[in-house]
Scaffold this motif. Sequence first.
Motif, PDB file in Angstrom:
ATOM      1  N   PRO A 106       0.826  -1.204   0.000  1.00  9.56           N
ATOM      2  CA  PRO A 106       0.000   0.000   0.000  1.00  9.56           C
ATOM      3  C   PRO A 106       0.866   1.263   0.000  1.00  9.56           C
ATOM      4  CG  PRO A 106      -0.726  -1.524   1.704  1.00  9.56           C
ATOM      5  CD  PRO A 106       0.577  -2.049   1.170  1.00  9.56           C
ATOM      6  N   LEU A 107       0.374   2.279  -0.686  1.00  8.61           N
ATOM      7  CA  LEU A 107       1.006   3.587  -0.576  1.00  8.61           C
ATOM      8  C   LEU A 107       0.468   4.238   0.686  1.00  8.61           C
ATOM      9  CD1 LEU A 107       0.797   4.873  -4.264  1.00  8.61           C
ATOM     10  CD2 LEU A 107       2.712   3.752  -3.119  1.00  8.61           C
ATOM     11  N   PHE A 108       1.310   4.974   1.392  1.00 10.67           N
ATOM     12  CA  PHE A 108       0.917   5.568   2.671  1.00 10.67           C
ATOM     13  C   PHE A 108       1.541   6.945   2.795  1.00 10.67           C
ATOM     14  CE2 PHE A 108       2.112   6.179   7.225  1.00 10.67           C
ATOM     15  CZ  PHE A 108       0.837   6.357   7.729  1.00 10.67           C
ATOM     16  N   ARG A 109       0.739   7.884   3.210  1.00 12.36           N
ATOM     17  CA  ARG A 109       1.276   9.202   3.550  1.00 12.36           C
ATOM     18  C   ARG A 109       0.528   9.721   4.777  1.00 12.36           C
ATOM     19  NH1 ARG A 109      -1.551   9.506  -1.071  1.00 12.36           N
ATOM     20  NH2 ARG A 109      -3.242  11.013  -1.208  1.00 12.36           N
ATOM     21  N   TYR A 110       1.208  10.569   5.512  1.00 13.89           N
ATOM     22  CA  TYR A 110       0.656  11.089   6.762  1.00 13.89           C
ATOM     23  C   TYR A 110       0.973  12.570   6.863  1.00 13.89           C
ATOM     24  CZ  TYR A 110      -0.003  11.858  11.763  1.00 13.89           C
ATOM     25  OH  TYR A 110      -0.411  12.351  12.981  1.00 13.89           O
ATOM     26  N   ASP A 111      -0.016  13.361   7.205  1.00 10.97           N
ATOM     27  CA  ASP A 111       0.159  14.789   7.416  1.00 10.97           C
ATOM     28  C   ASP A 111       0.116  15.047   8.915  1.00 10.97           C
ATOM     29  OD1 ASP A 111      -0.188  17.562   7.781  1.00 10.97           O
ATOM     30  OD2 ASP A 111      -1.324  17.771   5.928  1.00 10.97           O
ATOM     31  N   ARG A 112       1.281  15.295   9.488  1.00 14.92           N
ATOM     32  CA  ARG A 112       1.398  15.488  10.934  1.00 14.92           C
ATOM     33  C   ARG A 112       0.560  16.679  11.408  1.00 14.92           C
ATOM     34  NH1 ARG A 112       5.132  14.241  15.100  1.00 14.92           N
ATOM     35  NH2 ARG A 112       6.404  12.998  13.693  1.00 14.92           N
ATOM     36  N   ALA A 113       0.496  17.739  10.610  1.00 16.23           N
ATOM     37  CA  ALA A 113      -0.223  18.953  11.006  1.00 16.23           C
ATOM     38  C   ALA A 113      -1.714  18.712  11.199  1.00 16.23           C
ATOM     39  CB  ALA A 113       0.011  20.055   9.973  1.00 16.23           C
ATOM     40  N   THR A 114      -2.299  17.839  10.370  1.00 15.76           N
ATOM     41  CA  THR A 114      -3.738  17.583  10.458  1.00 15.76           C
ATOM     42  C   THR A 114      -4.072  16.223  11.074  1.00 15.76           C
ATOM     43  OG1 THR A 114      -3.839  16.611   8.246  1.00 15.76           O
ATOM     44  CG2 THR A 114      -4.166  19.011   8.418  1.00 15.76           C
ATOM     45  N   GLY A 115      -3.075  15.358  11.227  1.00 16.19           N
ATOM     46  CA  GLY A 115      -3.325  14.008  11.734  1.00 16.19           C
ATOM     47  C   GLY A 115      -4.052  13.127  10.736  1.00 16.19           C
ATOM     48  N   THR A 116      -3.890  13.454   9.452  1.00 18.70           N
ATOM     49  CA  THR A 116      -4.589  12.709   8.401  1.00 18.70           C
ATOM     50  C   THR A 116      -3.663  11.671   7.773  1.00 18.70           C
ATOM     51  OG1 THR A 116      -5.938  14.653   7.920  1.00 18.70           O
ATOM     52  CG2 THR A 116      -5.872  12.922   6.242  1.00 18.70           C
ATOM     53  N   ALA A 117      -4.108  10.423   7.790  1.00 19.33           N
ATOM     54  CA  ALA A 117      -3.368   9.319   7.169  1.00 19.33           C
ATOM     55  C   ALA A 117      -4.133   8.883   5.923  1.00 19.33           C
ATOM     56  CB  ALA A 117      -3.236   8.151   8.137  1.00 19.33           C
ATOM     57  N   VAL A 118      -3.394   8.673   4.821  1.00 20.34           N
ATOM     58  CA  VAL A 118      -4.014   8.244   3.566  1.00 20.34           C
ATOM     59  C   VAL A 118      -3.322   6.971   3.096  1.00 20.34           C
ATOM     60  CG1 VAL A 118      -4.519   8.851   1.176  1.00 20.34           C
ATOM     61  CG2 VAL A 118      -4.578  10.626   2.956  1.00 20.34           C
ATOM     62  N   PHE A 119      -4.138   5.965   2.785  1.00 18.60           N
ATOM     63  CA  PHE A 119      -3.660   4.686   2.277  1.00 18.60           C
ATOM     64  C   PHE A 119      -4.220   4.494   0.883  1.00 18.60           C
ATOM     65  CE2 PHE A 119      -4.295   4.457   6.826  1.00 18.60           C
ATOM     66  CZ  PHE A 119      -3.118   3.906   7.293  1.00 18.60           C
ATOM     67  N   GLU A 120      -3.388   4.009  -0.038  1.00 17.42           N
ATOM     68  CA  GLU A 120      -3.860   3.664  -1.375  1.00 17.42           C
ATOM     69  C   GLU A 120      -3.603   2.178  -1.589  1.00 17.42           C
ATOM     70  OE1 GLU A 120      -2.491   6.208  -4.533  1.00 17.42           O
ATOM     71  OE2 GLU A 120      -2.428   7.933  -3.166  1.00 17.42           O
ATOM     72  N   LEU A 121      -4.677   1.465  -1.966  1.00 13.49           N
ATOM     73  CA  LEU A 121      -4.622   0.025  -2.159  1.00 13.49           C
ATOM     74  C   LEU A 121      -5.235  -0.308  -3.505  1.00 13.49           C
ATOM     75  CD1 LEU A 121      -6.070   0.429   1.068  1.00 13.49           C
ATOM     76  CD2 LEU A 121      -4.521  -1.481   1.114  1.00 13.49           C
ATOM     77  N   ASP A 122      -4.832  -1.440  -4.079  1.00  9.86           N
ATOM     78  CA  ASP A 122      -5.335  -1.752  -5.419  1.00  9.86           C
ATOM     79  C   ASP A 122      -6.469  -2.765  -5.456  1.00  9.86           C
ATOM     80  OD1 ASP A 122      -4.012  -4.211  -5.077  1.00  9.86           O
ATOM     81  OD2 ASP A 122      -2.361  -3.681  -6.394  1.00  9.86           O
ATOM     82  N   SER A 123      -6.844  -3.357  -4.321  1.00 16.03           N
ATOM     83  CA  SER A 123      -7.843  -4.431  -4.369  1.00 16.03           C
ATOM     84  C   SER A 123      -8.835  -4.354  -3.215  1.00 16.03           C
ATOM     85  CB  SER A 123      -7.142  -5.793  -4.316  1.00 16.03           C
ATOM     86  OG  SER A 123      -6.263  -5.925  -5.401  1.00 16.03           O
ATOM     87  N   LYS A 124     -10.084  -4.697  -3.538  1.00 16.56           N
ATOM     88  CA  LYS A 124     -11.149  -4.786  -2.532  1.00 16.56           C
ATOM     89  C   LYS A 124     -11.987  -6.006  -2.867  1.00 16.56           C
ATOM     90  CE  LYS A 124     -15.208  -2.312  -0.807  1.00 16.56           C
ATOM     91  NZ  LYS A 124     -16.062  -1.125  -1.002  1.00 16.56           N
ATOM     92  N   VAL A 125     -12.148  -6.895  -1.898  1.00 14.09           N
ATOM     93  CA  VAL A 125     -12.860  -8.147  -2.119  1.00 14.09           C
ATOM     94  C   VAL A 125     -13.904  -8.329  -1.027  1.00 14.09           C
ATOM     95  CG1 VAL A 125     -12.612 -10.660  -2.207  1.00 14.09           C
ATOM     96  CG2 VAL A 125     -10.808  -9.211  -3.121  1.00 14.09           C
TER      97      VAL A 125
END
Length: 111
Positions: A85-104
Amino acid sequence: MSGTKTRLLIKLVIGRALLDTAESGHRFELEEAGRGWTITVYGMSAADAAFIGDNIGQLNFFHFVTALDESAAIQKYWLYDLDEPLFRYDRATGTAVFELDSKVAYTNERV
C-alpha cells in the motif's frame, strides 16, 4: 451511506489490531480512486502513524458496513495491495491516507 454504520479495522497480518474505528472513534472515508481504493483516516496520532508506516507491508484492511436494521447481514470487505500500500501522513492535520489496489467482499463462511 444512508441507513448504515461503517467500521474500518487495520490489523497486522499476525492478527494484532492497530486501528478499530468502532472503538477509537476515528472518522474515515473509503473511496474508489485511480489505482484502486483510497482510505483516509482523520485524527491519527503521529506515533500510531509512524508504527503503521514502519509496518505498511504487513497490514490488512477490513471494511464493515452494517445496516441500521439489525436483522440485515453485515457486508464485509478485505482491502489489500498486491505489492505494498502507498501511505502518507500529514502530521499537522493528523490525516493518514492509504492507497490500495484491491477490494474483495467476503463472508466468514467462505474464509
